[in-house]
Write a protein that holds these residues in place. Sequence first.
Motif, PDB file in Angstrom:
ATOM      1  N   ALA A 172       6.811   8.553   9.350  1.00 18.09           N
ATOM      2  CA  ALA A 172       7.823   8.446   8.297  1.00 18.09           C
ATOM      3  C   ALA A 172       8.321   7.013   8.340  1.00 18.09           C
ATOM      4  CB  ALA A 172       8.965   9.419   8.542  1.00 18.09           C
ATOM      5  N   LEU A 173       8.175   6.301   7.238  1.00 17.18           N
ATOM      6  CA  LEU A 173       8.623   4.913   7.136  1.00 17.18           C
ATOM      7  C   LEU A 173       9.781   4.835   6.155  1.00 17.18           C
ATOM      8  CD1 LEU A 173       5.189   3.029   6.787  1.00 17.18           C
ATOM      9  CD2 LEU A 173       6.422   3.592   8.885  1.00 17.18           C
ATOM     10  N   SER A 174      10.781   4.035   6.507  1.00 15.67           N
ATOM     11  CA  SER A 174      11.915   3.847   5.606  1.00 15.67           C
ATOM     12  C   SER A 174      12.393   2.407   5.697  1.00 15.67           C
ATOM     13  CB  SER A 174      13.057   4.805   5.965  1.00 15.67           C
ATOM     14  OG  SER A 174      14.116   4.679   5.036  1.00 15.67           O
ATOM     15  N   LEU A 175      12.413   1.727   4.562  1.00 23.38           N
ATOM     16  CA  LEU A 175      12.907   0.350   4.514  1.00 23.38           C
ATOM     17  C   LEU A 175      14.427   0.353   4.613  1.00 23.38           C
ATOM     18  CD1 LEU A 175      10.633  -1.043   1.643  1.00 23.38           C
ATOM     19  CD2 LEU A 175      10.400  -1.473   4.099  1.00 23.38           C
ATOM     20  N   LEU A 176      14.960  -0.617   5.339  1.00 27.90           N
ATOM     21  CA  LEU A 176      16.398  -0.694   5.554  1.00 27.90           C
ATOM     22  C   LEU A 176      17.073  -1.513   4.460  1.00 27.90           C
ATOM     23  CD1 LEU A 176      16.582  -1.384   9.409  1.00 27.90           C
ATOM     24  CD2 LEU A 176      16.489   0.804   8.213  1.00 27.90           C
ATOM     25  N   GLY A 177      18.305  -1.106   4.138  1.00 26.17           N
ATOM     26  CA  GLY A 177      19.092  -1.851   3.168  1.00 26.17           C
ATOM     27  C   GLY A 177      18.919  -1.360   1.745  1.00 26.17           C
ATOM     28  N   GLN A 178      19.857  -1.747   0.907  1.00 23.84           N
ATOM     29  CA  GLN A 178      19.851  -1.306  -0.494  1.00 23.84           C
ATOM     30  C   GLN A 178      18.576  -1.696  -1.222  1.00 23.84           C
ATOM     31  OE1 GLN A 178      23.156  -2.821  -2.757  1.00 23.84           O
ATOM     32  NE2 GLN A 178      22.545  -1.789  -4.658  1.00 23.84           N
ATOM     33  N   ARG A 224       0.818  -1.231   0.000  1.00 19.44           N
ATOM     34  CA  ARG A 224       0.000   0.000   0.000  1.00 19.44           C
ATOM     35  C   ARG A 224       0.845   1.272   0.000  1.00 19.44           C
ATOM     36  NH1 ARG A 224      -3.386   2.929   4.133  1.00 19.44           N
ATOM     37  NH2 ARG A 224      -5.037   3.909   2.921  1.00 19.44           N
ATOM     38  N   HIS A 225       1.967   1.254   0.707  1.00 21.25           N
ATOM     39  CA  HIS A 225       2.718   2.496   0.880  1.00 21.25           C
ATOM     40  C   HIS A 225       4.150   2.472   0.342  1.00 21.25           C
ATOM     41  CE1 HIS A 225      -0.512   4.041   3.358  1.00 21.25           C
ATOM     42  NE2 HIS A 225      -0.398   3.027   4.200  1.00 21.25           N
ATOM     43  N   LEU A 226       4.740   1.291   0.186  1.00 19.11           N
ATOM     44  CA  LEU A 226       6.168   1.214  -0.140  1.00 19.11           C
ATOM     45  C   LEU A 226       6.446   0.379  -1.377  1.00 19.11           C
ATOM     46  CD1 LEU A 226       7.208   0.639   3.556  1.00 19.11           C
ATOM     47  CD2 LEU A 226       7.774   2.687   2.244  1.00 19.11           C
ATOM     48  N   GLN A 227       5.462   0.292  -2.251  1.00 22.86           N
ATOM     49  CA  GLN A 227       5.617  -0.538  -3.440  1.00 22.86           C
ATOM     50  C   GLN A 227       6.557   0.098  -4.464  1.00 22.86           C
ATOM     51  OE1 GLN A 227       1.875  -1.615  -5.206  1.00 22.86           O
ATOM     52  NE2 GLN A 227       2.776  -3.134  -6.567  1.00 22.86           N
ATOM     53  N   TYR A 228       6.535   1.422  -4.552  1.00 30.41           N
ATOM     54  CA  TYR A 228       7.332   2.107  -5.570  1.00 30.41           C
ATOM     55  C   TYR A 228       8.441   2.981  -4.975  1.00 30.41           C
ATOM     56  CZ  TYR A 228       3.277   0.697  -8.283  1.00 30.41           C
ATOM     57  OH  TYR A 228       2.267  -0.038  -8.862  1.00 30.41           O
ATOM     58  N   SER A 229       8.546   3.010  -3.672  1.00 30.54           N
ATOM     59  CA  SER A 229       9.582   3.794  -3.010  1.00 30.54           C
ATOM     60  C   SER A 229       9.917   3.140  -1.682  1.00 30.54           C
ATOM     61  CB  SER A 229       9.097   5.236  -2.775  1.00 30.54           C
ATOM     62  OG  SER A 229      10.018   5.962  -2.006  1.00 30.54           O
ATOM     63  N   TYR A 243       8.130   6.357   2.925  1.00 29.83           N
ATOM     64  CA  TYR A 243       6.739   6.820   2.881  1.00 29.83           C
ATOM     65  C   TYR A 243       6.536   7.849   3.974  1.00 29.83           C
ATOM     66  CZ  TYR A 243       1.751   7.050   3.809  1.00 29.83           C
ATOM     67  OH  TYR A 243       0.473   7.512   4.031  1.00 29.83           O
ATOM     68  N   LEU A 244       5.946   8.988   3.610  1.00 22.66           N
ATOM     69  CA  LEU A 244       5.609  10.037   4.561  1.00 22.66           C
ATOM     70  C   LEU A 244       4.113  10.299   4.472  1.00 22.66           C
ATOM     71  CD1 LEU A 244       8.488  12.581   3.734  1.00 22.66           C
ATOM     72  CD2 LEU A 244       8.507  10.764   5.429  1.00 22.66           C
ATOM     73  N   GLY A 245       3.434  10.189   5.597  1.00 23.05           N
ATOM     74  CA  GLY A 245       1.987  10.423   5.573  1.00 23.05           C
ATOM     75  C   GLY A 245       1.305   9.771   6.758  1.00 23.05           C
TER      76      GLY A 245
END
Length: 244
Positions: A193-199, A162-167, A170-172
């Motif tokens: 603010a969500l941020s996936l870890l790693g390359q 829903r939020h991290l498929q293309y990036s 995610y902020l919201g």
Amino acid sequence: MVAKTTRNRRARKSQKKPSSVQLNDEIVSQYIIDNPDFFIRNARCVESVQVPHPVRGGISLPEWYMARQRNKIKQLESEITLLMEHASANELLFNQMMDLQIELFKAQDLNQLIVILNTWAKSLGLSGAYLYLFDDKWLLSAPSNYYYLALNTLQFDFIRVRHLQYSQQYLGTLNSTEIDFLLPEHGYVGSVALSLLGQFGDLGLLMFTSTNPEHYQAGQGTLLLEKMSEILPILISRWIMRIN
């Protein structure tokens, strides 16, 4: 003689025949572009042309041009001011990142690292910082002291899609189901603010929360999140072994 008479009649006839070409903006504009000396040859015409004005009714073409130039200058000044503000914000962001990075490298264990993250987040007026590690990438099962950080990759997919498929950032806002999943015991969460870890975004998740629903919004910069998400897996590897 007859041929000459016929040509003269045709010429007179063609002169009397009105042009079938219908003028429009494009034709007039192109003519002026193709004839740059038009306004030199028709200086009086330029001075007498009246351009509609919402307040004064009509203004001369030179006045309209000067007003247009003034508006353009104001727009450029606004853009320059905005660029300077962004430069100042980026400098502040860089300094914050450097200070945080130094503190993170001082951490003696992962629990202390999380405390540092949380303290730093609250110093910025946020509710807190949270770290999750995907259970198929880290050795988190007992006797690990960090099993509480484990997040099931498959169960997390509904948020990822829903939020991290293309990036990877995610902020919201999150809905109640998503908040309950990530924070079973939580207070009011306005935005995150969500941020996936790693390359490849497959190592875990870093989350910051705010009680302000408008604090995190789409379109805001994510540079700080991106840099933190690159550094954290390196630090985490000091205390937890990667599975693959």
